[in-house]
Motif scaffolding. Sequence first.
Motif, PDB file in Angstrom:
ATOM      1  N   GLY A 155       0.671  -1.462   0.029  1.00  0.00           N
ATOM      2  CA  GLY A 155      -0.255   0.411   0.328  1.00  0.00           C
ATOM      3  C   GLY A 155       0.752   1.234   0.151  1.00  0.00           C
ATOM      4  O   GLY A 155       0.302   2.650  -0.068  1.00  0.00           O
ATOM      5  N   GLY A 156       2.202   1.234  -0.335  1.00  0.00           N
ATOM      6  CA  GLY A 156       3.108   2.071   0.135  1.00  0.00           C
ATOM      7  C   GLY A 156       3.141   3.138  -0.982  1.00  0.00           C
ATOM      8  O   GLY A 156       2.683   2.166  -2.336  1.00  0.00           O
ATOM      9  N   ALA A 157       3.313   4.072  -1.159  1.00  0.00           N
ATOM     10  CA  ALA A 157       3.330   4.864  -2.556  1.00  0.00           C
ATOM     11  C   ALA A 157       5.144   5.916  -2.743  1.00  0.00           C
ATOM     12  O   ALA A 157       5.237   5.979  -1.116  1.00  0.00           O
ATOM     13  N   TRP A 158       5.366   5.800  -3.398  1.00  0.00           N
ATOM     14  CA  TRP A 158       7.235   5.781  -3.171  1.00  0.00           C
ATOM     15  C   TRP A 158       7.084   6.907  -4.478  1.00  0.00           C
ATOM     16  O   TRP A 158       6.518   7.475  -5.740  1.00  0.00           O
ATOM     17  N   THR A 236       1.477   6.538   3.678  1.00  0.00           N
ATOM     18  CA  THR A 236       0.950   5.858   2.756  1.00  0.00           C
ATOM     19  C   THR A 236       1.274   4.517   3.682  1.00  0.00           C
ATOM     20  O   THR A 236       0.438   3.608   3.199  1.00  0.00           O
ATOM     21  N   LEU A 237       2.558   4.597   4.365  1.00  0.00           N
ATOM     22  CA  LEU A 237       1.945   2.894   4.759  1.00  0.00           C
ATOM     23  C   LEU A 237       2.031   3.116   6.407  1.00  0.00           C
ATOM     24  O   LEU A 237       2.107   1.676   7.136  1.00  0.00           O
ATOM     25  N   LYS A 239      -0.310   2.731   7.457  1.00  0.00           N
ATOM     26  CA  LYS A 239      -2.137   1.757   7.406  1.00  0.00           C
ATOM     27  C   LYS A 239      -1.939   1.133   6.780  1.00  0.00           C
ATOM     28  O   LYS A 239      -2.480   1.180   5.531  1.00  0.00           O
ATOM     29  N   PRO A 240      -1.380  -0.350   6.787  1.00  0.00           N
ATOM     30  CA  PRO A 240      -0.710  -0.849   5.683  1.00  0.00           C
ATOM     31  C   PRO A 240      -2.675  -1.910   4.160  1.00  0.00           C
ATOM     32  O   PRO A 240      -3.171  -2.206   5.491  1.00  0.00           O
ATOM     33  N   ARG A 241      -2.507  -1.903   3.864  1.00  0.00           N
ATOM     34  CA  ARG A 241      -3.316  -2.620   3.247  1.00  0.00           C
ATOM     35  C   ARG A 241      -3.698  -3.879   3.572  1.00  0.00           C
ATOM     36  O   ARG A 241      -5.099  -4.452   3.719  1.00  0.00           O
ATOM     37  N   VAL A 242      -2.508  -4.439   4.261  1.00  0.00           N
ATOM     38  CA  VAL A 242      -2.466  -6.022   4.133  1.00  0.00           C
ATOM     39  C   VAL A 242      -1.475  -6.514   4.608  1.00  0.00           C
ATOM     40  O   VAL A 242      -0.909  -5.331   5.888  1.00  0.00           O
ATOM     41  N   PRO A 243      -1.567  -6.981   5.953  1.00  0.00           N
ATOM     42  CA  PRO A 243      -0.104  -7.708   7.241  1.00  0.00           C
ATOM     43  C   PRO A 243       0.812  -7.211   6.546  1.00  0.00           C
ATOM     44  O   PRO A 243       1.042  -7.921   5.774  1.00  0.00           O
ATOM     45  N   VAL A 264      10.156   3.282   8.148  1.00  0.00           N
ATOM     46  CA  VAL A 264       8.992   2.499   8.196  1.00  0.00           C
ATOM     47  C   VAL A 264       8.165   1.889   9.502  1.00  0.00           C
ATOM     48  O   VAL A 264       7.427   2.120   9.836  1.00  0.00           O
ATOM     49  N   LEU A 265       8.989   1.142  10.269  1.00  0.00           N
ATOM     50  CA  LEU A 265       8.440   0.931  11.541  1.00  0.00           C
ATOM     51  C   LEU A 265       8.229   1.645  12.585  1.00  0.00           C
ATOM     52  O   LEU A 265       6.694   1.383  13.223  1.00  0.00           O
ATOM     53  N   ALA A 266       8.786   2.768  12.272  1.00  0.00           N
ATOM     54  CA  ALA A 266       8.419   4.105  13.172  1.00  0.00           C
ATOM     55  C   ALA A 266       6.933   4.362  13.234  1.00  0.00           C
ATOM     56  O   ALA A 266       6.101   4.905  13.455  1.00  0.00           O
ATOM     57  N   ALA A 267       6.591   4.932  11.447  1.00  0.00           N
ATOM     58  CA  ALA A 267       5.182   4.595  10.408  1.00  0.00           C
ATOM     59  C   ALA A 267       4.376   3.425  10.968  1.00  0.00           C
ATOM     60  O   ALA A 267       2.983   4.412  10.906  1.00  0.00           O
ATOM     61  N   CYS A 268       4.747   3.015  10.773  1.00  0.00           N
ATOM     62  CA  CYS A 268       3.203   1.735  10.502  1.00  0.00           C
ATOM     63  C   CYS A 268       3.376   1.252  12.109  1.00  0.00           C
ATOM     64  O   CYS A 268       2.482   0.047  12.066  1.00  0.00           O
TER      65      CYS A 268
END
Length: 339
Positions: A155-158, A236-237, A239-243, A264-268
């Motif tokens: 689900g990430g956008a870059w 965008t990461l 709340k990931p779209r999938v686990p 990434v971990l700090a965000a998700c």
Amino acid sequence: MAMRAWISAVFVALVMTAAPASAQVGMGKVTLPGQSDDLPVTVFLPLSEQGLPKAGNGRLIVISHGSGAWYGVYTDLARALVDAGYVVAFPQHAGDRLNDDAHPGPDSWKRRPEEVSHAIDAVAADAHLARLLKLDRVGVYGMSAGGHTALTLAGGAWSPSLLKQHCDAHLAEDFQTCVGLVTSLNGNWLDGLKLWLARRIIDGRLTDTTRYTHVDPRIAAVAAAVPLAADFDLDTLAKPRVPLAILTAGRDVWLVPRFHADRVLAACLPRCEHLVDMPDAGHGAYLSPLPPNLDGLLGRLINDPVGFDRAQLTQVHRKLVDFFDRHLRAQTSASIPGS
């Protein structure tokens, strides 16, 4: 290429020797109808005692390789997944694979998620493979540039322009992310010239402000190991779209963790899972087997740091199997067609 042709022509039965209880593993190649045979999808799958493909647990895992790599450096993980009943598919990423590294970086990152989807399509188009699988819940694992692919599929956008912003701010600290394998900083008088030239090239090339995404509704769980992630919009990461599982290496000097996996971990977290942390591991720790005799800059970036114990990878592979079991097999129906 039909499954029947691959069994008769290039199918290889590999008896795993790592443990006496290991299953037989079949390996072959399929291509999507209408696609070039130059980019086949390599498939590992369980075999029956008679050496024929069998259903296993009915689920597919696609593995996205790192930049310039190939499936051979992920075979230990593939075999662990096949032992657990999965079919494993490896697409070859055009322009960023072994023997074809003409277009690494953003050019490849734009194509890679679609190449993963094409790999699923190729498996679905093979009647002999498709009857063994339910493709409504597919897993994806990616490492390094493959981890970038995995984050996109989660689900990430870059954007290339976000990579430019990162390199403008952290060029010296995260030099190899920004310049790849062209050169390195060596602590001498040339470093200033390298930094100046790198900034000129980056400013000219990373001007695209498009936010790139890719959604494949068949993908239901994603694991990203030491992912390249400095160019993602972290919102965008969140709340990931999938686990989503993240695997980290504390001594990674190619993709410095604080600019990539850690951010990434700090965000998700807690909506993602920090599945594995190996504080003593380098960037190449998740490659298994590790390519031998790597030297020069690539060797410095990929080879294991002194003191790293590769025996840890057995447990890493078990954790990945468990992650995919939790998120894919819980939804598997009691009866898989062809089982």
